[in-house]
Design a protein around this motif. Sequence first.
Motif, PDB file in Angstrom:
ATOM      1  N   GLY A  59      16.289 -42.987 -22.831  1.00  0.00           N
ATOM      2  CA  GLY A  59      16.260 -44.325 -22.257  1.00  0.00           C
ATOM      3  C   GLY A  59      17.644 -44.911 -22.064  1.00  0.00           C
ATOM      4  N   VAL A  60      18.669 -44.148 -22.399  1.00  0.00           N
ATOM      5  CA  VAL A  60      20.045 -44.610 -22.235  1.00  0.00           C
ATOM      6  C   VAL A  60      20.421 -44.519 -20.763  1.00  0.00           C
ATOM      7  CG1 VAL A  60      22.476 -44.126 -22.802  1.00  0.00           C
ATOM      8  CG2 VAL A  60      20.716 -43.930 -24.567  1.00  0.00           C
ATOM      9  N   ARG A  61      20.926 -45.623 -20.226  1.00  0.00           N
ATOM     10  CA  ARG A  61      21.377 -45.633 -18.839  1.00  0.00           C
ATOM     11  C   ARG A  61      22.666 -44.814 -18.743  1.00  0.00           C
ATOM     12  NH1 ARG A  61      21.639 -50.121 -14.379  1.00  0.00           N
ATOM     13  NH2 ARG A  61      23.313 -49.248 -13.131  1.00  0.00           N
ATOM     14  N   ILE A  62      22.686 -43.892 -17.796  1.00  0.00           N
ATOM     15  CA  ILE A  62      23.853 -43.045 -17.593  1.00  0.00           C
ATOM     16  C   ILE A  62      24.276 -43.183 -16.146  1.00  0.00           C
ATOM     17  CG2 ILE A  62      24.817 -40.728 -17.750  1.00  0.00           C
ATOM     18  CD1 ILE A  62      22.474 -40.071 -19.695  1.00  0.00           C
ATOM     19  N   ASP A  63      25.384 -43.881 -15.936  1.00  0.00           N
ATOM     20  CA  ASP A  63      25.918 -44.068 -14.592  1.00  0.00           C
ATOM     21  C   ASP A  63      26.850 -42.911 -14.241  1.00  0.00           C
ATOM     22  OD1 ASP A  63      24.692 -46.617 -14.165  1.00  0.00           O
ATOM     23  OD2 ASP A  63      26.225 -47.512 -15.465  1.00  0.00           O
ATOM     24  N   GLU A  64      27.103 -42.743 -12.962  1.00  0.00           N
ATOM     25  CA  GLU A  64      28.002 -41.680 -12.522  1.00  0.00           C
ATOM     26  C   GLU A  64      29.375 -41.808 -13.184  1.00  0.00           C
ATOM     27  OE1 GLU A  64      29.531 -39.558  -8.398  1.00  0.00           O
ATOM     28  OE2 GLU A  64      28.062 -41.169  -8.297  1.00  0.00           O
ATOM     29  N   SER A  65      29.812 -43.025 -13.423  1.00  0.00           N
ATOM     30  CA  SER A  65      31.109 -43.235 -14.071  1.00  0.00           C
ATOM     31  C   SER A  65      31.115 -42.744 -15.521  1.00  0.00           C
ATOM     32  CB  SER A  65      31.510 -44.707 -14.014  1.00  0.00           C
ATOM     33  OG  SER A  65      30.557 -45.500 -14.700  1.00  0.00           O
ATOM     34  N   ASP A  66      29.921 -42.519 -16.101  1.00  0.00           N
ATOM     35  CA  ASP A  66      29.802 -42.007 -17.466  1.00  0.00           C
ATOM     36  C   ASP A  66      29.857 -40.478 -17.533  1.00  0.00           C
ATOM     37  OD1 ASP A  66      29.402 -44.577 -18.643  1.00  0.00           O
ATOM     38  OD2 ASP A  66      27.298 -44.505 -18.017  1.00  0.00           O
ATOM     39  N   TYR A  67      29.714 -39.802 -16.419  1.00  0.00           N
ATOM     40  CA  TYR A  67      29.633 -38.341 -16.410  1.00  0.00           C
ATOM     41  C   TYR A  67      30.777 -37.660 -17.159  1.00  0.00           C
ATOM     42  CZ  TYR A  67      25.849 -38.617 -12.920  1.00  0.00           C
ATOM     43  OH  TYR A  67      24.677 -38.885 -12.241  1.00  0.00           O
ATOM     44  N   PRO A  68      32.029 -38.119 -17.040  1.00  0.00           N
ATOM     45  CA  PRO A  68      33.103 -37.471 -17.809  1.00  0.00           C
ATOM     46  C   PRO A  68      32.884 -37.545 -19.320  1.00  0.00           C
ATOM     47  CG  PRO A  68      34.041 -38.790 -16.052  1.00  0.00           C
ATOM     48  CD  PRO A  68      32.555 -39.111 -16.109  1.00  0.00           C
ATOM     49  N   ARG A  69      32.098 -38.510 -19.767  1.00  0.00           N
ATOM     50  CA  ARG A  69      31.812 -38.652 -21.201  1.00  0.00           C
ATOM     51  C   ARG A  69      30.731 -37.670 -21.660  1.00  0.00           C
ATOM     52  NH1 ARG A  69      30.776 -44.797 -22.327  1.00  0.00           N
ATOM     53  NH2 ARG A  69      30.880 -44.042 -24.471  1.00  0.00           N
ATOM     54  N   LEU A  70      30.205 -36.878 -20.738  1.00  0.00           N
ATOM     55  CA  LEU A  70      29.170 -35.891 -21.040  1.00  0.00           C
ATOM     56  C   LEU A  70      29.693 -34.471 -20.869  1.00  0.00           C
ATOM     57  CD1 LEU A  70      26.255 -37.640 -19.113  1.00  0.00           C
ATOM     58  CD2 LEU A  70      26.855 -37.875 -21.536  1.00  0.00           C
ATOM     59  N   ALA A  71      30.955 -34.276 -21.152  1.00  0.00           N
ATOM     60  CA  ALA A  71      31.614 -33.005 -20.884  1.00  0.00           C
ATOM     61  C   ALA A  71      31.255 -31.901 -21.876  1.00  0.00           C
ATOM     62  CB  ALA A  71      33.125 -33.197 -20.864  1.00  0.00           C
ATOM     63  N   SER A  72      30.996 -32.259 -23.125  1.00  0.00           N
ATOM     64  CA  SER A  72      30.715 -31.269 -24.170  1.00  0.00           C
ATOM     65  C   SER A  72      29.580 -31.794 -25.051  1.00  0.00           C
ATOM     66  CB  SER A  72      31.961 -31.037 -25.029  1.00  0.00           C
ATOM     67  OG  SER A  72      32.262 -32.208 -25.774  1.00  0.00           O
ATOM     68  N   ILE A  73      29.099 -30.949 -25.928  1.00  0.00           N
ATOM     69  CA  ILE A  73      28.058 -31.401 -26.867  1.00  0.00           C
ATOM     70  C   ILE A  73      28.588 -32.597 -27.666  1.00  0.00           C
ATOM     71  CG2 ILE A  73      26.715 -30.798 -28.927  1.00  0.00           C
ATOM     72  CD1 ILE A  73      25.589 -28.988 -26.972  1.00  0.00           C
ATOM     73  N   ASP A  74      29.808 -32.458 -28.214  1.00  0.00           N
ATOM     74  CA  ASP A  74      30.372 -33.546 -29.021  1.00  0.00           C
ATOM     75  C   ASP A  74      30.518 -34.840 -28.231  1.00  0.00           C
ATOM     76  OD1 ASP A  74      30.499 -32.338 -31.492  1.00  0.00           O
ATOM     77  OD2 ASP A  74      32.668 -31.981 -31.434  1.00  0.00           O
ATOM     78  N   SER A  75      31.023 -34.745 -27.001  1.00  0.00           N
ATOM     79  CA  SER A  75      31.215 -35.975 -26.228  1.00  0.00           C
ATOM     80  C   SER A  75      29.870 -36.582 -25.828  1.00  0.00           C
ATOM     81  CB  SER A  75      32.110 -35.735 -25.010  1.00  0.00           C
ATOM     82  OG  SER A  75      31.496 -34.899 -24.060  1.00  0.00           O
ATOM     83  N   CYS A  76      28.869 -35.749 -25.582  1.00  0.00           N
ATOM     84  CA  CYS A  76      27.512 -36.256 -25.299  1.00  0.00           C
ATOM     85  C   CYS A  76      26.964 -36.990 -26.514  1.00  0.00           C
ATOM     86  CB  CYS A  76      26.572 -35.121 -24.930  1.00  0.00           C
ATOM     87  SG  CYS A  76      26.774 -34.422 -23.290  1.00  0.00           S
ATOM     88  N   VAL A  77      27.140 -36.406 -27.699  1.00  0.00           N
ATOM     89  CA  VAL A  77      26.668 -37.049 -28.937  1.00  0.00           C
ATOM     90  C   VAL A  77      27.353 -38.413 -29.084  1.00  0.00           C
ATOM     91  CG1 VAL A  77      26.721 -36.940 -31.464  1.00  0.00           C
ATOM     92  CG2 VAL A  77      25.998 -34.937 -30.143  1.00  0.00           C
ATOM     93  N   GLU A  78      28.660 -38.449 -28.876  1.00  0.00           N
ATOM     94  CA  GLU A  78      29.397 -39.719 -28.983  1.00  0.00           C
ATOM     95  C   GLU A  78      28.848 -40.744 -28.007  1.00  0.00           C
ATOM     96  OE1 GLU A  78      31.640 -40.675 -31.250  1.00  0.00           O
ATOM     97  OE2 GLU A  78      31.326 -38.714 -32.174  1.00  0.00           O
ATOM     98  N   PHE A  79      28.615 -40.327 -26.775  1.00  0.00           N
ATOM     99  CA  PHE A  79      28.090 -41.232 -25.757  1.00  0.00           C
ATOM    100  C   PHE A  79      26.715 -41.758 -26.136  1.00  0.00           C
ATOM    101  CE2 PHE A  79      25.562 -42.022 -21.931  1.00  0.00           C
ATOM    102  CZ  PHE A  79      26.324 -43.014 -21.340  1.00  0.00           C
ATOM    103  N   LEU A  80      25.824 -40.849 -26.547  1.00  0.00           N
ATOM    104  CA  LEU A  80      24.449 -41.257 -26.820  1.00  0.00           C
ATOM    105  C   LEU A  80      24.299 -42.060 -28.102  1.00  0.00           C
ATOM    106  CD1 LEU A  80      22.549 -38.012 -25.783  1.00  0.00           C
ATOM    107  CD2 LEU A  80      22.691 -40.162 -24.513  1.00  0.00           C
ATOM    108  N   THR A  81      25.241 -41.939 -29.020  1.00  0.00           N
ATOM    109  CA  THR A  81      25.148 -42.668 -30.290  1.00  0.00           C
ATOM    110  C   THR A  81      26.005 -43.920 -30.305  1.00  0.00           C
ATOM    111  OG1 THR A  81      26.866 -41.295 -31.326  1.00  0.00           O
ATOM    112  CG2 THR A  81      24.560 -40.615 -31.638  1.00  0.00           C
ATOM    113  N   ALA A  82      26.719 -44.174 -29.212  1.00  0.00           N
ATOM    114  CA  ALA A  82      27.553 -45.387 -29.144  1.00  0.00           C
ATOM    115  C   ALA A  82      26.665 -46.628 -29.138  1.00  0.00           C
ATOM    116  CB  ALA A  82      28.408 -45.345 -27.881  1.00  0.00           C
ATOM    117  N   ALA A  83      27.157 -47.664 -29.748  1.00  0.00           N
ATOM    118  CA  ALA A  83      26.418 -48.929 -29.766  1.00  0.00           C
ATOM    119  C   ALA A  83      26.376 -49.515 -28.365  1.00  0.00           C
ATOM    120  CB  ALA A  83      27.080 -49.915 -30.724  1.00  0.00           C
ATOM    121  N   ASP A  84      25.258 -50.152 -28.043  1.00  0.00           N
ATOM    122  CA  ASP A  84      25.119 -50.785 -26.726  1.00  0.00           C
ATOM    123  C   ASP A  84      26.061 -51.950 -26.583  1.00  0.00           C
ATOM    124  OD1 ASP A  84      23.131 -49.170 -25.601  1.00  0.00           O
ATOM    125  OD2 ASP A  84      21.605 -50.155 -26.811  1.00  0.00           O
TER     126      ASP A  84
END
Length: 84
Positions: A59-84
């Motif tokens: 349910g996390v909104r992922i904009d195109e500008s967020d794509y670089p934050r999804l580069a690796s497993i670790d960066s995806c985890v950081e993105f998905l666990t970041a506070a809103d």
Amino acid sequence: MSHTLSRDDADTVIRTALRGFASDAELAALARTEPLRTALDLDSLDFLSFVEKLNRATGVRIDESDYPRLASIDSCVEFLTAAD
């Protein structure tokens, strides 16, 4: 699923979203900091499908500008666990 995920839950969601692009063995061997697109040979459409799977699962909104934050497993985890 809530926007607030534990790191373990986020990792599970990410690896589940990557199934179909790689075998379980390949995913298990994937280094947490390894670039996903290179390691799994994801083209633009594959990556978009991965992003959509993450969105549906979390349910996390992922904009195109967020794509670089999804580069690796670790960066995806950081993105998905970041506070809103």
